[in-house]
Design an enzyme around this catalytic site. Structure first.
Site, PDB file in Angstrom:
ATOM      1  N   GLY A 129      37.394 -32.907 -62.840  1.00 29.07           N
ATOM      2  CA  GLY A 129      35.975 -32.587 -62.602  1.00 29.07           C
ATOM      3  C   GLY A 129      35.518 -31.394 -63.416  1.00 29.07           C
ATOM      4  N   LYS A 200      44.035 -40.134 -65.085  1.00 28.45           N
ATOM      5  CA  LYS A 200      43.938 -38.720 -65.475  1.00 28.45           C
ATOM      6  C   LYS A 200      45.275 -38.225 -66.018  1.00 28.45           C
ATOM      7  CE  LYS A 200      40.236 -37.891 -62.161  1.00 28.45           C
ATOM      8  NZ  LYS A 200      39.937 -37.654 -60.760  1.00 28.45           N
ATOM      9  N   GLY A 297      32.565 -34.373 -57.684  1.00 33.99           N
ATOM     10  CA  GLY A 297      31.237 -33.978 -57.212  1.00 33.99           C
ATOM     11  C   GLY A 297      30.276 -33.846 -58.381  1.00 33.99           C
TER      12      GLY A 297
HETATM   13  N1  HSE Z   1      36.886 -40.017 -57.579  1.00 33.23           N
HETATM   14  C1  HSE Z   1      37.318 -38.908 -58.353  1.00 33.23           C
HETATM   15  C2  HSE Z   1      37.987 -37.904 -57.434  1.00 33.23           C
HETATM   16  C3  HSE Z   1      36.127 -38.291 -59.029  1.00 33.23           C
HETATM   17  O1  HSE Z   1      37.851 -38.023 -56.229  1.00 33.23           O
HETATM   18  O2  HSE Z   1      38.674 -37.013 -57.919  1.00 33.23           O
HETATM   19  C4  HSE Z   1      36.463 -37.278 -60.066  1.00 33.23           C
HETATM   20  O3  HSE Z   1      37.205 -37.822 -61.105  1.00 33.23           O
END
Ligand code: HSE
Length: 411
Positions: A129, A200, A297
């Site tokens: 994020g 990721k 978020g």
């Molecule tokens: N769905 C992902 C999370 C959003 O909850 O981390 C951010 O990549």
């Protein structure tokens, strides 16, 4: 004026527009030019929204507008995001994305295309994020051989596990809550079953170890089967349960895994709670590093994307520069900030230290001393209290760092 097009006006895309609007002056200072959202590509029309007039349905409008310098891809999914990104790059527009699925599968190819076209393909928001991790890993740590990356990389599952542990919230309720807060993927099974973390981890491993790691080949377990009893047994034994993505490399190759682990409460990642993510990187020169922040978020993710917009635009002068002198009073006197304090004094509570005992939130008696945990107060207020007690011998006085309270009083 720097013209931007946003593809996908959901949680993340609308967050990018909001930052561009709210921090317009700041962006102008950084870039020397204003940033403007010229188009929003979406299938919805957003009637009544201030930006409704900028909505287009046809990607070709963006592709063929030479004024558009940066395309923000916040659509999610592989198609048509891949096709549009490729076309935008080939039309000599930089592309900024939060789309980890696309980057983990086609990132290399899009980077090569961007290099050919003389533009940028940037994806800071695709991992962690709002946490800066992609550029630190690829630039700041470039002098290192990276030996491992380990992290809590999914805000939704970390939020769920934290709620289950701290509040006994049932799994389904915690998931609905995470969805309502805009943390979860469109299909939350990607979060719950570990796929989002695989994507990721794959991106981090690509950068850290220099080889494409296919997210679909990473060993993957999610948190669907974690029960309240697992959590209570782990807690009693001094552990928490976290969904970790871990990849390490040795002479023989890269070992990636995504799975829930019991993690000792003494491990630094055990303190990463709620929607927060934490990612540790070990390099052969730097040693251990840790990156921490909001992992999901609207605003945190959009923050990383707008940072990438700035990076994609050529800055006219060095962005790292500050004014010679701050306006009068701008740099505040820290003694006007109230701090909670740990105070230890000679004597026991029986020695009439009642003034301190009365205002302390906690007191600890030692053989010849007493320690008090005092509520937030300024230096002046603290001095007044000390003066009220004659012949007081202070053996220790330490401020307690509570970020929320780090605010100048009357300021
Ligand atoms: N769905 C992902 C999370 C959003 O909850 O981390 C951010 O990549």
């Amino acid at each position: 004026m720097i013209q931007v097009a946003i593809m996908g006006f959901g949680v993340v895309g609308s967050g990018v527009a909001k930052i561009i609007e709210e921090n317009a002056a700041l962006l102008k200072t950084r870039l020397g030019e204003e940033v403007n959202v010229k188009y929003i590509l979406d299938i919805r029309d957003f009637t009544g929204h201030a930006m409704a007039g900028r909505v287009v349905r046809d990607f070709a409008v963006i592709e063929h507008d030479p004024d558009v310098k940066v395309v923000v891809e916040a659509m999610g999914g592989v198609h048509p995001a891949y096709d549009y990104s490729l076309k935008a790059i080939r039309a000599h527009k930089s592309v900024v994305t939060s789309n980890k699925e696309l980057v983990s599968l086609h990132g290399r190819e899009l980077l090569v295309e961007a290099k050919k076209a003389g533009v940028r393909y940037l994806f800071e928001a695709s991992v962690g994020g709002g946490i800066p991790i992609i550029r630190p890993l690829s630039d700041c740590l470039a002098a290192n051989k990276i030996s491992s990356v380990t992290g809590i990389m999914n805000g939704t599952t970390n939020y769920i596990l934290t709620q289950m542990k701290e509040n006994g919230t049932p799994f389904a309720d915690a998931l609905s809550d995470a969805q309502a807060r805009g943390f979860a993927e469109r299909d939350p099974s990607a979060d719950i079953d570990g796929k989002d973390t695989c994507r990721k981890l794959s991106i981090l491993a690509d950068i850290a170890f220099g080889y494409q790691v296919d997210p679909n080949e990473i060993y993957c377990e999610g948190i669907r089967n974690i029960s309240p009893r697992d959590i209570s047994d782990a807690t009693e034994a001094g552990y928490c349960i976290k969904l970790l993505g871990h990849a390490r490399v040795d002479e023989e190759g890269i070992t990636p895994i995504v799975a829930p682990f019991l993690l000792a409460n003494t491990h630094i990642l055990s303190g990463v709670s709620g929607v927060f993510n934490g990612i540790g990187v070990v390099g052969n020169m730097v040693g251990e590093t840790m990156f921490y922040g909001h992992g999901a978020g609207s605003a945190p993710t959009a923050s990383a994307m707008v940072g990438d917009i700035i990076e994609a635009c050529e800055v006219s002068s060095s962005p790292v520069l500050w004014e010679e002198k701050a306006p009068e009073g701008y740099i505040k006197d820290v003694t006007t900030c109230p701090f909670a304090r740990y105070l230890r004094v000679k004597g026991t509570r029986a020695d009439s230290l009642t003034t301190l005992a009365e205002c302390a939130v906690r007191a600890v008696s030692h053989e010849d001393e007493t320690a008090f945990f005092l509520p937030p107060m300024t230096d002046d207020e603290f001095a007044v209290i000390l003066k009220m007690i004659p012949e007081l011998t202070v053996t220790s006085s330490i401020r307690i760092f509570t970020p929320g309270e780090f605010v100048p009083k009357n300021g």
